[in-house]
Motif scaffolding. Structure first.
Motif, PDB file in Angstrom:
ATOM      1  N   ALA A   1       2.653  -2.549 -11.662  1.00 24.32           N
ATOM      2  CA  ALA A   1       1.367  -2.071 -11.140  1.00 24.32           C
ATOM      3  C   ALA A   1       0.709  -3.086 -10.217  1.00 24.32           C
ATOM      4  O   ALA A   1       0.066  -2.714  -9.222  1.00 24.32           O
ATOM      5  N   ALA A   2       0.868  -4.368 -10.515  1.00 22.63           N
ATOM      6  CA  ALA A   2       0.193  -5.397  -9.721  1.00 22.63           C
ATOM      7  C   ALA A   2       0.762  -5.523  -8.312  1.00 22.63           C
ATOM      8  O   ALA A   2       0.158  -6.164  -7.454  1.00 22.63           O
ATOM      9  N   LEU A   3       1.926  -4.924  -8.060  1.00 28.82           N
ATOM     10  CA  LEU A   3       2.498  -4.932  -6.708  1.00 28.82           C
ATOM     11  C   LEU A   3       1.781  -3.952  -5.784  1.00 28.82           C
ATOM     12  O   LEU A   3       1.809  -4.105  -4.568  1.00 28.82           O
ATOM     13  N   VAL A   4       1.121  -2.952  -6.373  1.00 29.38           N
ATOM     14  CA  VAL A   4       0.680  -1.766  -5.640  1.00 29.38           C
ATOM     15  C   VAL A   4      -0.765  -1.889  -5.171  1.00 29.38           C
ATOM     16  O   VAL A   4      -1.656  -2.289  -5.926  1.00 29.38           O
ATOM     17  N   GLY A   5      -0.984  -1.511  -3.906  1.00 29.65           N
ATOM     18  CA  GLY A   5      -2.321  -1.440  -3.340  1.00 29.65           C
ATOM     19  C   GLY A   5      -2.843  -0.016  -3.355  1.00 29.65           C
ATOM     20  O   GLY A   5      -2.364   0.827  -4.125  1.00 29.65           O
ATOM     21  N   PRO A   6      -3.807   0.295  -2.511  1.00 27.58           N
ATOM     22  CA  PRO A   6      -4.386   1.642  -2.503  1.00 27.58           C
ATOM     23  C   PRO A   6      -3.427   2.694  -1.966  1.00 27.58           C
ATOM     24  O   PRO A   6      -2.399   2.387  -1.357  1.00 27.58           O
ATOM     25  N   PHE A   7      -3.782   3.942  -2.190  1.00 25.83           N
ATOM     26  CA  PHE A   7      -3.040   5.096  -1.690  1.00 25.83           C
ATOM     27  C   PHE A   7      -3.518   5.366  -0.268  1.00 25.83           C
ATOM     28  O   PHE A   7      -4.713   5.538  -0.020  1.00 25.83           O
ATOM     29  N   VAL A   8      -2.579   5.416   0.671  1.00 23.82           N
ATOM     30  CA  VAL A   8      -2.935   5.612   2.077  1.00 23.82           C
ATOM     31  C   VAL A   8      -2.883   7.100   2.404  1.00 23.82           C
ATOM     32  O   VAL A   8      -1.894   7.782   2.106  1.00 23.82           O
ATOM     33  N   ILE A   9      -3.939   7.595   3.049  1.00 24.89           N
ATOM     34  CA  ILE A   9      -4.059   9.022   3.306  1.00 24.89           C
ATOM     35  C   ILE A   9      -4.721   9.254   4.663  1.00 24.89           C
ATOM     36  O   ILE A   9      -5.572   8.469   5.092  1.00 24.89           O
ATOM     37  N   GLY A  10      -4.327  10.322   5.338  1.00 23.75           N
ATOM     38  CA  GLY A  10      -4.954  10.692   6.594  1.00 23.75           C
ATOM     39  C   GLY A  10      -6.319  11.305   6.367  1.00 23.75           C
ATOM     40  O   GLY A  10      -6.578  11.943   5.334  1.00 23.75           O
ATOM     41  N   ALA A  11      -7.210  11.143   7.334  1.00 27.27           N
ATOM     42  CA  ALA A  11      -8.582  11.627   7.196  1.00 27.27           C
ATOM     43  C   ALA A  11      -8.649  13.118   6.924  1.00 27.27           C
ATOM     44  O   ALA A  11      -9.545  13.595   6.225  1.00 27.27           O
ATOM     45  N   ASP A  12      -7.688  13.877   7.457  1.00 26.53           N
ATOM     46  CA  ASP A  12      -7.743  15.327   7.338  1.00 26.53           C
ATOM     47  C   ASP A  12      -7.297  15.847   5.978  1.00 26.53           C
ATOM     48  O   ASP A  12      -7.366  17.054   5.719  1.00 26.53           O
ATOM     49  N   ARG A  13      -6.854  14.952   5.081  1.00 25.95           N
ATOM     50  CA  ARG A  13      -6.331  15.410   3.790  1.00 25.95           C
ATOM     51  C   ARG A  13      -7.175  14.930   2.605  1.00 25.95           C
ATOM     52  O   ARG A  13      -6.743  15.027   1.450  1.00 25.95           O
ATOM     53  N   LEU A  14      -8.367  14.433   2.873  1.00 34.02           N
ATOM     54  CA  LEU A  14      -9.179  13.877   1.796  1.00 34.02           C
ATOM     55  C   LEU A  14      -9.593  14.928   0.766  1.00 34.02           C
ATOM     56  O   LEU A  14      -9.562  14.673  -0.439  1.00 34.02           O
ATOM     57  N   ALA A  15      -9.977  16.093   1.223  1.00 33.50           N
ATOM     58  CA  ALA A  15     -10.400  17.128   0.280  1.00 33.50           C
ATOM     59  C   ALA A  15      -9.239  17.551  -0.612  1.00 33.50           C
ATOM     60  O   ALA A  15      -9.403  17.724  -1.832  1.00 33.50           O
ATOM     61  N   GLU A  16      -8.075  17.713  -0.023  1.00 36.24           N
ATOM     62  CA  GLU A  16      -6.883  18.066  -0.793  1.00 36.24           C
ATOM     63  C   GLU A  16      -6.548  16.978  -1.795  1.00 36.24           C
ATOM     64  O   GLU A  16      -6.209  17.257  -2.957  1.00 36.24           O
ATOM     65  N   LEU A  17      -6.667  15.735  -1.377  1.00 33.57           N
ATOM     66  CA  LEU A  17      -6.369  14.615  -2.268  1.00 33.57           C
ATOM     67  C   LEU A  17      -7.351  14.563  -3.430  1.00 33.57           C
ATOM     68  O   LEU A  17      -6.953  14.319  -4.582  1.00 33.57           O
ATOM     69  N   ALA A  18      -8.625  14.802  -3.167  1.00 36.86           N
ATOM     70  CA  ALA A  18      -9.634  14.755  -4.223  1.00 36.86           C
ATOM     71  C   ALA A  18      -9.341  15.768  -5.333  1.00 36.86           C
ATOM     72  O   ALA A  18      -9.566  15.502  -6.518  1.00 36.86           O
ATOM     73  N   GLU A  19      -8.817  16.932  -4.944  1.00 33.90           N
ATOM     74  CA  GLU A  19      -8.469  17.954  -5.936  1.00 33.90           C
ATOM     75  C   GLU A  19      -7.326  17.498  -6.837  1.00 33.90           C
ATOM     76  O   GLU A  19      -7.262  17.877  -8.011  1.00 33.90           O
TER      77      GLU A  19
ATOM     78  N   ASP B   1       0.854  -1.185   0.000  1.00 33.25           N
ATOM     79  CA  ASP B   1       0.000   0.000   0.000  1.00 33.25           C
ATOM     80  C   ASP B   1       0.890   1.235   0.000  1.00 33.25           C
ATOM     81  O   ASP B   1       1.876   1.306   0.739  1.00 33.25           O
ATOM     82  N   ASP B   2       0.547   2.196  -0.827  1.00 32.41           N
ATOM     83  CA  ASP B   2       1.399   3.357  -1.050  1.00 32.41           C
ATOM     84  C   ASP B   2       1.169   4.405   0.037  1.00 32.41           C
ATOM     85  O   ASP B   2       0.218   5.185  -0.013  1.00 32.41           O
ATOM     86  N   ALA B   3       2.075   4.408   1.030  1.00 30.91           N
ATOM     87  CA  ALA B   3       1.984   5.349   2.151  1.00 30.91           C
ATOM     88  C   ALA B   3       3.082   6.399   2.055  1.00 30.91           C
ATOM     89  O   ALA B   3       3.722   6.749   3.053  1.00 30.91           O
ATOM     90  N   ALA B   4       3.289   6.925   0.864  1.00 31.04           N
ATOM     91  CA  ALA B   4       4.411   7.827   0.604  1.00 31.04           C
ATOM     92  C   ALA B   4       4.380   9.093   1.445  1.00 31.04           C
ATOM     93  O   ALA B   4       5.427   9.676   1.743  1.00 31.04           O
ATOM     94  N   VAL B   5       3.191   9.537   1.839  1.00 32.24           N
ATOM     95  CA  VAL B   5       3.104  10.817   2.561  1.00 32.24           C
ATOM     96  C   VAL B   5       3.337  10.665   4.059  1.00 32.24           C
ATOM     97  O   VAL B   5       3.387  11.661   4.788  1.00 32.24           O
ATOM     98  N   PHE B   6       3.503   9.432   4.529  1.00 32.47           N
ATOM     99  CA  PHE B   6       3.708   9.186   5.950  1.00 32.47           C
ATOM    100  C   PHE B   6       5.198   9.058   6.258  1.00 32.47           C
ATOM    101  O   PHE B   6       6.009   8.795   5.368  1.00 32.47           O
ATOM    102  N   PRO B   7       5.579   9.218   7.542  1.00 32.80           N
ATOM    103  CA  PRO B   7       6.990   9.053   7.909  1.00 32.80           C
ATOM    104  C   PRO B   7       7.467   7.623   7.618  1.00 32.80           C
ATOM    105  O   PRO B   7       6.678   6.684   7.696  1.00 32.80           O
TER     106      PRO B   7
ATOM    107  N   TYR C   1       0.966  -4.392   3.283  1.00 26.86           N
ATOM    108  CA  TYR C   1       1.604  -3.542   4.294  1.00 26.86           C
ATOM    109  C   TYR C   1       1.824  -2.156   3.701  1.00 26.86           C
ATOM    110  O   TYR C   1       2.012  -1.997   2.493  1.00 26.86           O
ATOM    111  N   GLY C   2       1.765  -1.159   4.556  1.00 24.13           N
ATOM    112  CA  GLY C   2       1.963   0.214   4.117  1.00 24.13           C
ATOM    113  C   GLY C   2       3.438   0.554   4.076  1.00 24.13           C
ATOM    114  O   GLY C   2       4.167   0.303   5.038  1.00 24.13           O
ATOM    115  N   SER C   3       3.883   1.130   2.961  1.00 22.15           N
ATOM    116  CA  SER C   3       5.286   1.496   2.793  1.00 22.15           C
ATOM    117  C   SER C   3       5.372   2.894   2.207  1.00 22.15           C
ATOM    118  O   SER C   3       4.607   3.251   1.303  1.00 22.15           O
ATOM    119  N   CYS C   4       6.339   3.682   2.706  1.00 23.52           N
ATOM    120  CA  CYS C   4       6.520   5.019   2.150  1.00 23.52           C
ATOM    121  C   CYS C   4       7.272   4.958   0.823  1.00 23.52           C
ATOM    122  O   CYS C   4       7.456   5.984   0.169  1.00 23.52           O
TER     123      CYS C   4
END
Length: 280
Positions: free
Chosen positions: A40-58, A12-18, A258-261
Motif C-alpha cells: 500500500a505504501a507504494l501507491v499514490g492517488p487514483f488518477v482520473i480525467g475531469a470528465d469522469r469525476l461523477a462516475e468515479l464518485a458513484e 500514482d494509479d493511472a490504470a484507466v489511461f493508455p 509518476y503515473g503508471s497504468c
C-alpha cells in the motif's frame, strides 16, 4: 518491513489511461485492493480525467474507501470550475492534486497566472513543454506560485518520448529552481530500455530517481544525463542503494511520483532488483 523512502507513494494509479485503459469499475476495485495490501505504501492517488469525476464518485463507496478516495484530476484550465463543482458535490473524492494540461493556443504564462489567482485544492501540476522550446522558461515561472511541473515521458508513438538530453534538462532546471515534479506515461519499468514490441526508447523510473538525486546534490547536467542513460539493471540498482538517506529524501521531495497504468509492474521490477520485498 516498511517500504524504503525511495519508493513510498511513488506510483500514482493511472490504470484507466493508455496503454492500460482498464474499465473504471475494475480499476477502482483494484485500487482499493492495492491500498489494503502489503504494498500500500507504494501507491499514490487514483488518477482520473475531469470528465469522469461523477462516475468515479458513484463507484468510490465507503465499503471500499471509508475515508474517501484520494484523486489526482487531469484537466484543462477551462474545465477547472467544473472540476471544483464536481468535487464539492461529493464527499467520496478527496482532491490530492490537479494535473493541468495548458491550452497550446494560449500564452502559457497567462494561464499559469490565471491558475494562481484561484483557490485550488491539493497540489497543482502544470504539464511542461519540451525544454528546447521558448515556453519552457515560462513553465519554470510556475515555481513562484508554488506549482509543480509534470513531465510527459512517453506515449503511444515514438515522438512522444523525450530524449535523455530533454529529460536531463527538465530535471536539472526544475531542481535548480527549487521546484518539484511528477512524470507521466512511458515509465513502465525501472530501467531504461528499448521496448521489444514497438522499438520505443523508454526511460526508467529508477533512472529518473537517480538523475534527480544527482541534480539535488549539485551534479552538472552531463552527470544527470548519464544517470538517465544507464541500461544495466544491477549497476543502476547499486547506484540507488548507495545513495545516502539525505540524498534519497531530497530526490523524493523533488520527484514526487509518476503515473503508471500498472501498480504491480513497478512492484515486480523493484523486487526483481532486490530493492524491496514483494511478499504479500
Amino acid at each position: 518491513m516498511p517500504l524504503p523512502l525511495a519508493f513510498r507513494h511513488l506510483v500514482d494509479d493511472a490504470a484507466v489511461f493508455p496503454p492500460g485503459l482498464a474499465p473504471l469499475p475494475r480499476a477502482v476495485t483494484e485500487h482499493a485492493g492495492h491500498l489494503a495490501s502489503a504494498h500500500a505504501a507504494l501507491v499514490g492517488p487514483f488518477v482520473i480525467g475531469a470528465d469522469r469525476l461523477a462516475e468515479l464518485a458513484e463507484l468510490a463507496g465507503p465499503e471500499l474507501f471509508p475515508d474517501g478516495l484520494r484523486v489526482s484530476v487531469v484537466t484543462a484550465p477551462a474545465a477547472i470550475p467544473a472540476v471544483l463543482a464536481a468535487l464539492a458535490a461529493t464527499d467520496r473524492l478527496v482532491p490530492a492534486a490537479l494535473e493541468v494540461r495548458p491550452d497550446p493556443a494560449q500564452p502559457l504564462r497567462d494561464q499559469i497566472d490565471g491558475l494562481a489567482a484561484q483557490s485550488l485544492p491539493g497540489a497543482m501540476y502544470i504539464e511542461a513543454p519540451r525544454p528546447a522550446t521558448p515556453a519552457w522558461s515560462e513553465a519554470l515561472a510556475a515555481v513562484r506560485h508554488g506549482f509543480r511541473l509534470k513531465f510527459r515521458t512517453g506515449g503511444t508513438e515514438a515522438a512522444a518520448f523525450p530524449t535523455e538530453d530533454e529529460v536531463a534538462a527538465w530535471i536539472h532546471d526544475t531542481v535548480a529552481a527549487g521546484a518539484a515534479f511528477k512524470c507521466t506515461a512511458g515509465l513502465h519499468h525501472a530501467v531504461r530500455h528499448t521496448a521489444p514490441t514497438t522499438g520505443f526508447e523508454h526511460h526508467g523510473y529508477l533512472n529518473v530517481l537517480l538523475a534527480t538525486a544527482r541534480a539535488c546534490s549539485g551534479a552538472a547536467l552531463p552527470a544527470v544525463r548519464a544517470a538517465l542513460a544507464e541500461r544495466d539493471p544491477e549497476t543502476l540498482a547499486r547506484a540507488v542503494t548507495a545513495l545516502p538517506a539525505a540524498d534519497i529524501a531530497a530526490a523524493r521531495a523533488a520527484f514526487t511520483s509518476y503515473g503508471s497504468c500498472s501498480v504491480l509492474e513497478p512492484l515486480e521490477d523493484l523486487a526483481a532488483l532486490g530493492l524491496l520485498d514483494a511478499t504479500p
